[in-house]
Design a protein around this motif. Structure first.
Motif, PDB file in Angstrom:
ATOM      1  N   HIS A  54      -8.087 -34.508  81.562  1.00 38.03           N
ATOM      2  CA  HIS A  54      -7.173 -33.978  80.555  1.00 38.03           C
ATOM      3  C   HIS A  54      -7.062 -35.017  79.441  1.00 38.03           C
ATOM      4  CE1 HIS A  54      -3.377 -32.547  78.718  1.00 38.03           C
ATOM      5  NE2 HIS A  54      -3.773 -31.353  79.178  1.00 38.03           N
ATOM      6  N   ASP A  55      -6.636 -34.576  78.235  1.00 35.39           N
ATOM      7  CA  ASP A  55      -6.504 -35.528  77.138  1.00 35.39           C
ATOM      8  C   ASP A  55      -5.494 -36.623  77.462  1.00 35.39           C
ATOM      9  OD1 ASP A  55      -8.317 -34.084  75.747  1.00 35.39           O
ATOM     10  OD2 ASP A  55      -6.853 -32.983  74.524  1.00 35.39           O
ATOM     11  N   LYS A  56      -4.517 -36.319  78.367  1.00 34.33           N
ATOM     12  CA  LYS A  56      -3.442 -37.274  78.648  1.00 34.33           C
ATOM     13  C   LYS A  56      -3.704 -38.120  79.887  1.00 34.33           C
ATOM     14  CE  LYS A  56      -0.015 -34.047  76.737  1.00 34.33           C
ATOM     15  NZ  LYS A  56       1.174 -33.213  77.050  1.00 34.33           N
ATOM     16  N   PHE A  57      -4.438 -37.582  80.853  1.00 35.50           N
ATOM     17  CA  PHE A  57      -4.617 -38.305  82.103  1.00 35.50           C
ATOM     18  C   PHE A  57      -5.846 -37.762  82.826  1.00 35.50           C
ATOM     19  CE2 PHE A  57      -1.923 -34.687  82.979  1.00 35.50           C
ATOM     20  CZ  PHE A  57      -2.438 -34.174  84.160  1.00 35.50           C
ATOM     21  N   LEU A  58      -6.156 -38.422  83.969  1.00 36.81           N
ATOM     22  CA  LEU A  58      -7.272 -38.028  84.827  1.00 36.81           C
ATOM     23  C   LEU A  58      -6.727 -37.681  86.206  1.00 36.81           C
ATOM     24  CD1 LEU A  58      -9.638 -41.047  83.977  1.00 36.81           C
ATOM     25  CD2 LEU A  58      -9.452 -38.880  82.742  1.00 36.81           C
ATOM     26  N   ALA A  59      -7.398 -36.740  86.875  1.00 36.21           N
ATOM     27  CA  ALA A  59      -7.020 -36.389  88.249  1.00 36.21           C
ATOM     28  C   ALA A  59      -8.245 -36.572  89.139  1.00 36.21           C
ATOM     29  CB  ALA A  59      -6.514 -34.954  88.319  1.00 36.21           C
ATOM     30  N   LEU A  60      -8.159 -37.507  90.102  1.00 34.35           N
ATOM     31  CA  LEU A  60      -9.289 -37.874  90.948  1.00 34.35           C
ATOM     32  C   LEU A  60      -9.033 -37.432  92.387  1.00 34.35           C
ATOM     33  CD1 LEU A  60     -11.946 -39.475  91.470  1.00 34.35           C
ATOM     34  CD2 LEU A  60     -10.496 -41.499  91.813  1.00 34.35           C
ATOM     35  N   GLY A  61     -10.011 -36.706  92.973  1.00 38.02           N
ATOM     36  CA  GLY A  61      -9.941 -36.314  94.381  1.00 38.02           C
ATOM     37  C   GLY A  61     -10.921 -37.121  95.192  1.00 38.02           C
ATOM     38  N   THR A  62     -10.584 -37.397  96.483  1.00 39.13           N
ATOM     39  CA  THR A  62     -11.420 -38.256  97.309  1.00 39.13           C
ATOM     40  C   THR A  62     -11.866 -37.538  98.572  1.00 39.13           C
ATOM     41  OG1 THR A  62      -9.621 -39.197  98.631  1.00 39.13           O
ATOM     42  CG2 THR A  62     -10.044 -40.206  96.472  1.00 39.13           C
ATOM     43  N   HIS A  63     -12.761 -38.176  99.285  1.00 39.16           N
ATOM     44  CA  HIS A  63     -13.272 -37.631 100.544  1.00 39.16           C
ATOM     45  C   HIS A  63     -12.226 -37.680 101.647  1.00 39.16           C
ATOM     46  CE1 HIS A  63     -17.685 -36.918  99.984  1.00 39.16           C
ATOM     47  NE2 HIS A  63     -17.407 -37.579  98.856  1.00 39.16           N
ATOM     48  N   PHE A  64     -11.212 -38.533 101.513  1.00 42.88           N
ATOM     49  CA  PHE A  64     -10.174 -38.641 102.531  1.00 42.88           C
ATOM     50  C   PHE A  64      -8.952 -37.796 102.199  1.00 42.88           C
ATOM     51  CE2 PHE A  64     -11.663 -43.121 103.980  1.00 42.88           C
ATOM     52  CZ  PHE A  64     -12.776 -42.530 104.553  1.00 42.88           C
ATOM     53  N   GLY A  65      -9.112 -36.809 101.335  1.00 38.76           N
ATOM     54  CA  GLY A  65      -8.082 -35.820 101.085  1.00 38.76           C
ATOM     55  C   GLY A  65      -6.945 -36.267 100.184  1.00 38.76           C
ATOM     56  N   LYS A  66      -7.168 -37.264  99.333  1.00 36.44           N
ATOM     57  CA  LYS A  66      -6.104 -37.722  98.455  1.00 36.44           C
ATOM     58  C   LYS A  66      -6.411 -37.334  97.010  1.00 36.44           C
ATOM     59  CE  LYS A  66      -5.010 -41.717 101.363  1.00 36.44           C
ATOM     60  NZ  LYS A  66      -5.973 -41.342 102.409  1.00 36.44           N
ATOM     61  N   VAL A  67      -5.337 -37.143  96.237  1.00 32.98           N
ATOM     62  CA  VAL A  67      -5.457 -36.862  94.802  1.00 32.98           C
ATOM     63  C   VAL A  67      -4.664 -37.924  94.055  1.00 32.98           C
ATOM     64  CG1 VAL A  67      -4.915 -35.263  92.933  1.00 32.98           C
ATOM     65  CG2 VAL A  67      -5.810 -34.387  95.097  1.00 32.98           C
ATOM     66  N   ILE A  90     -10.266 -29.921  91.715  1.00 35.07           N
ATOM     67  CA  ILE A  90      -8.953 -30.072  91.082  1.00 35.07           C
ATOM     68  C   ILE A  90      -9.010 -29.327  89.760  1.00 35.07           C
ATOM     69  CG2 ILE A  90      -7.261 -31.688  90.129  1.00 35.07           C
ATOM     70  CD1 ILE A  90      -8.421 -33.814  91.988  1.00 35.07           C
ATOM     71  N   SER A  91      -7.979 -28.542  89.471  1.00 33.41           N
ATOM     72  CA  SER A  91      -7.924 -27.764  88.223  1.00 33.41           C
ATOM     73  C   SER A  91      -6.617 -28.073  87.509  1.00 33.41           C
ATOM     74  CB  SER A  91      -8.037 -26.264  88.519  1.00 33.41           C
ATOM     75  OG  SER A  91      -7.885 -25.522  87.322  1.00 33.41           O
ATOM     76  N   LEU A  92      -6.677 -28.214  86.188  1.00 35.11           N
ATOM     77  CA  LEU A  92      -5.495 -28.470  85.355  1.00 35.11           C
ATOM     78  C   LEU A  92      -5.387 -27.380  84.306  1.00 35.11           C
ATOM     79  CD1 LEU A  92      -5.989 -32.306  84.722  1.00 35.11           C
ATOM     80  CD2 LEU A  92      -4.286 -31.274  86.230  1.00 35.11           C
ATOM     81  N   ASP A  93      -4.130 -27.006  84.002  1.00 36.26           N
ATOM     82  CA  ASP A  93      -3.978 -26.095  82.872  1.00 36.26           C
ATOM     83  C   ASP A  93      -4.036 -26.892  81.569  1.00 36.26           C
ATOM     84  OD1 ASP A  93      -1.599 -27.431  82.976  1.00 36.26           O
ATOM     85  OD2 ASP A  93      -0.328 -25.659  82.768  1.00 36.26           O
ATOM     86  N   GLU A  94      -4.070 -26.183  80.429  1.00 41.76           N
ATOM     87  CA  GLU A  94      -4.247 -26.850  79.140  1.00 41.76           C
ATOM     88  C   GLU A  94      -3.105 -27.798  78.810  1.00 41.76           C
ATOM     89  OE1 GLU A  94      -4.842 -23.882  76.187  1.00 41.76           O
ATOM     90  OE2 GLU A  94      -6.911 -23.443  76.795  1.00 41.76           O
ATOM     91  N   SER A  95      -1.900 -27.497  79.259  1.00 38.15           N
ATOM     92  CA  SER A  95      -0.741 -28.336  78.951  1.00 38.15           C
ATOM     93  C   SER A  95      -0.695 -29.592  79.808  1.00 38.15           C
ATOM     94  CB  SER A  95       0.551 -27.538  79.130  1.00 38.15           C
ATOM     95  OG  SER A  95       0.731 -27.205  80.505  1.00 38.15           O
ATOM     96  N   GLY A  96      -1.455 -29.595  80.913  1.00 39.45           N
ATOM     97  CA  GLY A  96      -1.411 -30.741  81.813  1.00 39.45           C
ATOM     98  C   GLY A  96      -0.149 -30.815  82.632  1.00 39.45           C
ATOM     99  N   GLU A  97       0.533 -29.691  82.809  1.00 37.42           N
ATOM    100  CA  GLU A  97       1.793 -29.677  83.541  1.00 37.42           C
ATOM    101  C   GLU A  97       1.611 -29.183  84.975  1.00 37.42           C
ATOM    102  OE1 GLU A  97       4.580 -27.411  81.335  1.00 37.42           O
ATOM    103  OE2 GLU A  97       4.462 -28.693  79.545  1.00 37.42           O
TER     104      GLU A  97
END
Length: 843
Positions: A54-67, A90-97
């Motif tokens: 997202h323009d404001k942040f990143l969302a990272l998923g791992t093999h051990f089930g963490k976000v 991982i899916s984000l909407d346009e607002s990042g909310e």
């Protein structure tokens, strides 16, 4: 290329293949940096399975089930414990909310990052993908889809309950979903479908090309370029699909929209990810190479290429081989490419490494030019983008360029660049001057030193002048001419030049330069003395510029000996400063120079030097006879007796003839022409000018016994004197050359005169007749008369003359001398002669 473990380093050499770039002169399009900070710690203990940007942040998923939620530097801001197995999407909407998450154990969660709103569901099969509606934060669009064995749509109704509907199933596992506006694109084992959620219609099915590749090992890559353009990459195939509106007349039972494939082409490597870059594509490739030492296949570095799509092929714009951690262990499905539209950032995700690529800016461009030692281009680029430069200073780049030129030995170019690079920094200027002194190249930098409002200390300029005086007098003189005198201590340089002149007193260059130094110091008398001694052309400019006329009154002869024309022009242009009498006095002992001066004075004004006209006669006779006769003609102040005496003494016949004629002795003048010049044509011309019958008689008398003269007279006097007078006086039997031609010419001249007279007579008669006719027409023109009646109503008669005067008939006197003819009394009284006869009479 060896793997780089240090954190915080951002050079692209950490990731790109050195072997491909060492000899390349083509500038790379992208720069790379490793996402570090919190990401480093996460990937040391875990492995990345997916990431969304997202323009404001990143969302990272791992093999051990963490976000993990990260800032753009990779710092962890929030952590979610979702599962004990791999996070698939991982899916984000346009607002990042809101964030949607799915995992390998079938868990699906939708979490509100700023609200308590959420969705939790456990399925009995792995859920590979999840996608939120882009406007999920708005109440009207609470929708998302999941993909496992089937594609499910979740919608929240007005009772805040979630309604589920199956959009598609029966073609294997759903591996990728991308939602843009009202269009949902997904891939399964068969191909790619697009669904219009607004019209609830499936639009198209794009089949998979290479069915031999396992879809779980070589998954499909999908990305939307805009709301209508979908880019599909699968295996080695790329297709660009455009969703278009169907013509209403063609719909029938067909969907309202359809898909057109505008570009389709094959690539060399396997596609792991796609992202748009303006009208180009960024592609992440998985590469396999065969080892010469082993039969087994091993994996090479992944490649990030920028390509330009064409209808049936593509053009490679740039290509970088990236060294990511543990790339030897990765497969095609282990790589992902995510992008941020706002800043053109591209994130390459692998299990143990995340690399960020971004377009190179002007700073990077300048860095590359400096690295390639293209200093001129780097300096130009820095100047163009000066206002926007973040890390580069134009002066710093310029100094690097100057150092490079000095190292090469190109001292002149280095000195020239100083002028542009050092600018107004006087401290840097002085440092460079001393550096050039150290390497023995002061001459190279001398012509580029500041010399305007901003200038160096006088000692700097004096040091350079002393250097030139040791080895190069001409160069020293050039600097003195070009440098303003205020740059250095003038008297110190004068003393140095004087010392050199003691060893070489006749050196013209040093003497000229000393004169210029004296001029700067306003010691004009000394400068003038040197210029006159050298006969230097600048002496006249010096006199004019500094008004030194009082200093040259006793040096007029020297000036004229040097250049008579310039000296005379200067003296005549400044008569108010040096009088004519003073000049004549100075030139009295040099008559040849005095003549030049008086001659030009006479040419300018015939009256200014009138009292010297008597002296000029002798000067012209002595030095310039061709101009004597014009002088005698033009001068009105010349003493004729003295002139005649001088001309007779020197036997100047033409001048003597002119003076005799001017003094009235025309017969003696004619005699000299005939006797001394023996020029009959000149004698005839002289007689014509005087137009005197006695002269013609003298001319005939002198010529009557000279046959050649008689021929000349016969040919020329026909229009001035009656030829019969000459012919009667010719002795009988005298042989006259060309007599027949002369007589013919006389007859022709006579006939010509007769024709001219007749022609003139005809013209005169015609003009007279024309004027008479005009007068007659004028007099015959009607005159308007009004008949007046007196108070007794008794009519009376009126007489109108051609002169337009009118009379009562009773008022006219009776006719006088000519019976029956009457004249106008008014015109007769004015003695203008009679008016006209009666024109008309009205009653």
């Amino acid at each position: 290329m060896a793997d780089v473990e240090e954190q915080g380093r951002t050079q692209s050499e950490e990731f790109t293949d050195e072997s491909e770039e060492e000899d390349s002169e083509e500038e790379p399009k992208l720069k790379y940096e490793r996402l570090s900070n919190g990401v480093t710690e996460i990937l040391q203990k875990d492995a990345a399975s997916c990431m969304t940007v997202h323009d404001k942040f990143l969302a990272l998923g791992t093999h051990f089930g963490k976000v993990f939620l990260l800032d753009i530097q990779g710092n962890v801001t929030q952590k979610f414990e979702i599962s004990s197995v791999k996070i698939n999407q991982i899916s984000l909407d346009e607002s990042g909310e809101h964030v949607g998450i799915c995992s390998e154990d079938g868990k699906v969660q939708v979490i509100g990052l700023y609200t308590r709103e959420g969705f939790h569901e456990n399925f009995d099969c792995p859920i590979k993908v999840v996608a939120l509606h882009p406007q999920f934060s708005r109440s009207n669009y609470k929708q998302f889809v999941t993909g496992g064995n089937k594609l499910l749509l979740y919608e929240r109704n007005w009772l805040n309950r979630w309604k589920t509907s199956v959009l598609h199933e029966g073609e294997g596992s759903i591996t990728n979903i991308q939602w843009r506006a009202n269009l949902i694109a997904w891939s399964n084992n068969v191909g790619v479908k697009i669904y219009d959620i607004g019209t609830k219609q499936r639009i198209t099915n794009v089949l998979r090309d290479n069915i031999s590749l396992r879809p779980d090992m070589y998954p499909c890559s999908l990305c939307w370029k805009d709301n209508c353009t979908l880019i599909v990459g699968w295996g080695t195939s790329i297709k660009i699909c455009v969703v278009k509106e169907r013509n209403p007349t063609e719909m029938r039972d067909l969907p309202s929209r359809y898909v057109e494939i505008v570009s389709a082409f094959e690539t060399e490597f396997f596609i792991s990810g796609l992202a748009p870059l303006a009208d180009q594509l960024v592609t992440l490739y998985f590469v396999k190479e065969n080892s010469d030492q082993m039969d087994e296949e091993f994996r090479a570095r992944p490649r990030l290429d920028i390509i330009q799509p064409l209808p049936e092929s593509c053009e490679e714009i740039s290509s970088d081989a990236l060294t990511v951690r543990n790339f030897q262990d990765n497969e095609c499905r282990d790589y992902r490419l995510e992008h941020s539209d706002g800043e053109s950032l591209f994130y390459m995700i692998s299990p143990k490494d995340i690399v960020v690529a971004k377009e190179r800016d002007q700073d990077d461009h300048i860095d590359w030019l400096l690295e390639k030692k293209k200093y001129e281009e780097a300096l130009m680029a820095a100047e163009i983008s000066f206002k926007n430069i973040k890390r580069h200073d134009v002066q710093k780049i310029g100094m690097a360029y100057i150092n490079h030129l000095v190292e090469k030995g190109d001292y002149d170019s280095a000195a020239r660049k100083c002028q542009k690079v050092l600018g107004k920094n006087m401290e840097l200027w002085e440092n460079e001057v001393y550096r050039f002194k150290t390497i023995g190249q002061l001459k190279a930098i001398s012509q580029y030193l500041p010399r305007g409002d901003l200038r160096l200390r006088p000692a700097i300029y004096e040091m350079i002048l002393h250097e030139f005086l040791k080895t190069d007098y001409e160069g020293f003189a050039t600097l003195i001419r070009e440098w303003p005198g205020e740059l250095y201590n003038n008297m110190a340089i004068v003393q140095t030049v004087t010392d050199h002149l003691r060893r070489d007193p006749t050196n013209r260059t040093l003497l000229t330069t000393l004169a210029e130094l004296y001029t700067y110091d306003q010691r004009y008398d000394r400068a003038l003395e040197i210029y006159l001694r050298l006969r230097h052309k600048d002496v006249y400019q010096l006199i004019h510029k500094h008004n030194l006329f009082s200093s040259i009154e006793d040096k007029i002869v020297l000036l004229m000996d040097f250049d008579k024309e310039k000296a005379v022009d200067m003296l005549l242009d400044n008569e108010d400063k040096i009088s004519t009498d003073r000049v004549v006095e100075e030139l009295a002992d040099r008559p040849e120079l005095l003549h030049v001066y008086l001659h030009k004075l006479f040419k300018r004004d015939h009256h200014k030097g009138q009292k010297y006209h008597g002296r000029q006669i002798v000067l012209y006779a002595e030095y310039d006879r061709p101009n004597l006769l014009p002088f005698l003609r033009d001068s009105t102040h010349c003493p004729l007796e003295k002139a005649l005496e001088v001309c007779q003494q020197r036997n100047f016949v033409e001048e003597t003839v002119f003076l005799l004629s001017r003094m009235g002795n025309c017969r003696r003048a004619l005699q000299m022409i005939m006797e001394e010049l023996e020029d009959v044509d000149k004698a005839i011309e002289f007689a014509k000018e005087q137009d005197d019958a006695e002269l013609w008689e003298d001319l005939i008398s002198y010529s009557i016994d000279k046959p050649p003269f008689i021929t000349g007279l016969l040919n020329n006097i026909g229009t001035h004197v009656d030829p019969i007078l000459l012919i009667y006086r010719i002795k009988e039997g005298m042989e006259i050359p060309n007599l027949r031609d002369s007589l013919v010419k006389i007859l022709q001249d006579y006939n010509l005169q007769i024709l001219l007279r007749e022609g003139c007579k005809k013209i005169l008669v015609a003009d007279s007749l024309s004027l008479l006719q005009k007068m007659h027409r004028t007099q015959m023109r009607g005159v308007r008369l009004d008949v007046f009646y007196c108070y007794m109503a008794k009519p009376f008669s009126v007489v109108v003359f051609h002169c337009r005067h009118m009379f009562h008939k009773e008022c006219l006197p009776s006719s006088g001398l000519l019976p029956g003819v009457q004249f106008c009394n008014i015109c007769s009284a004015k003695k203008r002669g009679p008016g006209s006869g009666i024109l008309e009479m009205n009653k």
